[in-house]
Design an enzyme around this catalytic site. Sequence first.
Site, PDB file in Angstrom:
ATOM      1  N   LEU A 119     -98.389 -20.370 -39.323  1.00 54.06           N
ATOM      2  CA  LEU A 119     -98.698 -19.687 -39.826  1.00 54.06           C
ATOM      3  C   LEU A 119     -98.217 -19.775 -41.071  1.00 54.06           C
ATOM      4  CD1 LEU A 119     -95.885 -16.733 -38.985  1.00 54.06           C
ATOM      5  CD2 LEU A 119     -98.000 -17.076 -38.241  1.00 54.06           C
TER       6      LEU A 119
ATOM      7  N   SER B 289     -98.292 -26.776 -39.445  1.00 56.86           N
ATOM      8  CA  SER B 289     -98.412 -25.599 -38.416  1.00 56.86           C
ATOM      9  C   SER B 289     -98.822 -23.992 -38.375  1.00 56.86           C
ATOM     10  CB  SER B 289     -97.389 -26.269 -37.003  1.00 56.86           C
ATOM     11  OG  SER B 289     -98.085 -25.023 -35.902  1.00 56.86           O
TER      12      SER B 289
ATOM     13  N   TYR C  29     -81.674 -15.376 -32.344  1.00 56.58           N
ATOM     14  CA  TYR C  29     -82.750 -15.028 -33.014  1.00 56.58           C
ATOM     15  C   TYR C  29     -83.398 -14.098 -34.360  1.00 56.58           C
ATOM     16  CZ  TYR C  29     -88.016 -15.656 -34.145  1.00 56.58           C
ATOM     17  OH  TYR C  29     -90.088 -15.431 -34.886  1.00 56.58           O
TER      18      TYR C  29
ATOM     19  N   CYS D 244     -91.788 -21.026 -43.790  1.00 58.60           N
ATOM     20  CA  CYS D 244     -92.516 -20.339 -42.961  1.00 58.60           C
ATOM     21  C   CYS D 244     -91.770 -21.748 -41.689  1.00 58.60           C
ATOM     22  CB  CYS D 244     -94.599 -21.104 -43.074  1.00 58.60           C
ATOM     23  SG  CYS D 244     -94.832 -19.708 -43.419  1.00 58.60           S
TER      24      CYS D 244
HETATM   25  N1  LIG Z   1     -96.155 -17.262 -34.161  1.00 55.46           N
HETATM   26  C1  LIG Z   1     -95.410 -15.845 -33.718  1.00 55.46           C
HETATM   27  O1  LIG Z   1     -96.138 -15.289 -32.969  1.00 55.46           O
HETATM   28  C2  LIG Z   1     -94.422 -15.350 -34.807  1.00 55.46           C
HETATM   29  C3  LIG Z   1     -93.809 -14.254 -35.099  1.00 55.46           C
HETATM   30  C4  LIG Z   1     -93.255 -13.849 -35.509  1.00 55.46           C
HETATM   31  C5  LIG Z   1     -92.236 -14.510 -36.534  1.00 55.46           C
HETATM   32  N2  LIG Z   1     -92.753 -15.869 -36.377  1.00 55.46           N
HETATM   33  C6  LIG Z   1     -92.268 -16.822 -37.395  1.00 55.46           C
HETATM   34  O2  LIG Z   1     -93.230 -17.832 -37.511  1.00 55.46           O
HETATM   35  C7  LIG Z   1     -92.347 -18.722 -38.547  1.00 55.46           C
HETATM   36  C8  LIG Z   1     -93.914 -20.036 -38.194  1.00 55.46           C
HETATM   37  O3  LIG Z   1     -94.335 -19.834 -36.939  1.00 55.46           O
HETATM   38  P1  LIG Z   1     -95.111 -20.808 -36.401  1.00 55.46           P
HETATM   39  O4  LIG Z   1     -95.548 -19.621 -35.461  1.00 55.46           O
HETATM   40  O5  LIG Z   1     -96.025 -20.633 -37.292  1.00 55.46           O
HETATM   41  O6  LIG Z   1     -94.282 -21.945 -35.947  1.00 55.46           O
HETATM   42  P2  LIG Z   1     -94.914 -23.487 -35.878  1.00 55.46           P
HETATM   43  O7  LIG Z   1     -94.386 -23.932 -34.996  1.00 55.46           O
HETATM   44  O8  LIG Z   1     -96.653 -23.836 -35.576  1.00 55.46           O
HETATM   45  O9  LIG Z   1     -94.469 -23.785 -36.890  1.00 55.46           O
HETATM   46  C9  LIG Z   1     -93.498 -24.228 -37.699  1.00 55.46           C
HETATM   47  C10 LIG Z   1     -93.535 -25.536 -38.293  1.00 55.46           C
HETATM   48  O10 LIG Z   1     -92.351 -25.220 -38.802  1.00 55.46           O
HETATM   49  C11 LIG Z   1     -91.831 -27.151 -39.524  1.00 55.46           C
HETATM   50  N3  LIG Z   1     -91.213 -26.701 -39.029  1.00 55.46           N
HETATM   51  C12 LIG Z   1     -89.479 -26.814 -38.221  1.00 55.46           C
HETATM   52  N4  LIG Z   1     -88.078 -26.353 -38.430  1.00 55.46           N
HETATM   53  C13 LIG Z   1     -88.384 -27.257 -39.361  1.00 55.46           C
HETATM   54  C14 LIG Z   1     -87.467 -27.971 -40.337  1.00 55.46           C
HETATM   55  N5  LIG Z   1     -86.258 -28.183 -39.884  1.00 55.46           N
HETATM   56  N6  LIG Z   1     -87.854 -27.961 -41.566  1.00 55.46           N
HETATM   57  C15 LIG Z   1     -89.043 -28.788 -41.574  1.00 55.46           C
HETATM   58  N7  LIG Z   1     -89.984 -28.076 -40.987  1.00 55.46           N
HETATM   59  C16 LIG Z   1     -89.776 -27.355 -39.994  1.00 55.46           C
HETATM   60  C17 LIG Z   1     -92.686 -27.381 -37.742  1.00 55.46           C
HETATM   61  O11 LIG Z   1     -92.363 -28.504 -37.921  1.00 55.46           O
HETATM   62  C18 LIG Z   1     -93.501 -26.423 -37.622  1.00 55.46           C
HETATM   63  O12 LIG Z   1     -95.274 -27.523 -38.185  1.00 55.46           O
HETATM   64  C19 LIG Z   1     -90.979 -19.484 -37.683  1.00 55.46           C
HETATM   65  O13 LIG Z   1     -90.025 -18.673 -38.584  1.00 55.46           O
HETATM   66  C20 LIG Z   1     -91.130 -17.993 -36.275  1.00 55.46           C
HETATM   67  O14 LIG Z   1     -90.109 -17.587 -35.958  1.00 55.46           O
HETATM   68  C21 LIG Z   1     -93.686 -16.461 -35.403  1.00 55.46           C
END
Ligand SMILES: NC(=O)c1ccc[n+]([C@@H]2O[C@H](COP(=O)([O-])OP(=O)(O)OC[C@H]3O[C@@H](n4cnc5c(N)ncnc54)[C@H](O)[C@@H]3O)[C@@H](O)[C@H]2O)c1
Length: 253
Positions: free
Chosen positions: A17, A15, A159, A83
């Site tokens: 990033l 999913s 966070y 990610c």
């Molecule tokens: N989206 C944003 O605006 C944003 C901004 C800053 C940082 N981030 C960081 O980027 C990263 C990815 O975020 P995203 O927005 O793509 O989130 P998302 O929810 O779209 O994707 C996260 C993925 O991680 C997987 N996941 C969660 N826990 C897990 C675990 N214990 N083991 C294996 N897989 C697991 C989920 O199933 C999911 O597919 C995160 O660390 C988030 O904190 C996101």
Amino acid sequence: MELTGSSAVITGGASGLGAGTARTLTSLGVRCTIFDRNEDGAKQLADEIGANYVAGDVTDPEDCQRAVNQAAEGGNLRIAVNCAGTGWVGRVINRDNSPHDPKAFKFIQELNVLGTFYVMTIAASAMAGTEPLADGERGVIVNTASVAAFDGQVGQLAYSASKGAVVGMTLPAARDLAPVGIRVMTIAPGLFDTPLLGMLPDEQRDALAQSVLFPKRLGQPLQYGALVAHIAQNSYLNGEVIRLDGGIRMPPK
Ligand SMILES: NC(=O)c1ccc[n+]([C@@H]2O[C@H](COP(=O)([O-])OP(=O)(O)OC[C@H]3O[C@@H](n4cnc5c(N)ncnc54)[C@H](O)[C@@H]3O)[C@@H](O)[C@H]2O)c1
């Protein structure tokens, strides 16, 4: 570093990033292993783009080892991208003055910090045993922090602590791994259009987009993937945190 023919493990690759990264790296000839606890999502994307997947939890070192082994199986494990992660909202004290839930704090540190630690250390261990490239490089690890590491907002105690830890690991990890030719970089994303933000109502997402300096929109996961690819290709990037955020500086709320 030449990407074609190398292998990568991407946590959270089903999913957001991580998926953007898997799509970009696959299009550049990298054999990607998507490692995600969402098995259906991981399989669906892997089938679509021609990648492998491992279903598992980044907080379980055995699952991390399985994912790294699978990624290394085809040879040339050169890239590990962390990610998997999530957010949490909770203030130091709640509205009734009771303290922040310590279980929630622990959960976020385990997922965002320990999960990154496991995959980084286990992937580095596998990369260290590979034949180096001509310039001595063996691979690169890219971790995901957040602008919340620097501009933590009200309610981001857990966070921001977790993302600050990811930032803090960057330089010592790069120093530790320099002797074996492995670089370590961290990306601190701003506001990206992923399912994590998709939970918000449209008006709130629009308001967030307007708060970006320029361009006034949410970032796209493929733009994240493009930066990962550039980091992997550009061997002079090491031990640094790059904000990928359209110039946003988060206000207190
Ligand atoms: N989206 C944003 O605006 C944003 C901004 C800053 C940082 N981030 C960081 O980027 C990263 C990815 O975020 P995203 O927005 O793509 O989130 P998302 O929810 O779209 O994707 C996260 C993925 O991680 C997987 N996941 C969660 N826990 C897990 C675990 N214990 N083991 C294996 N897989 C697991 C989920 O199933 C999911 O597919 C995160 O660390 C988030 O904190 C996101």
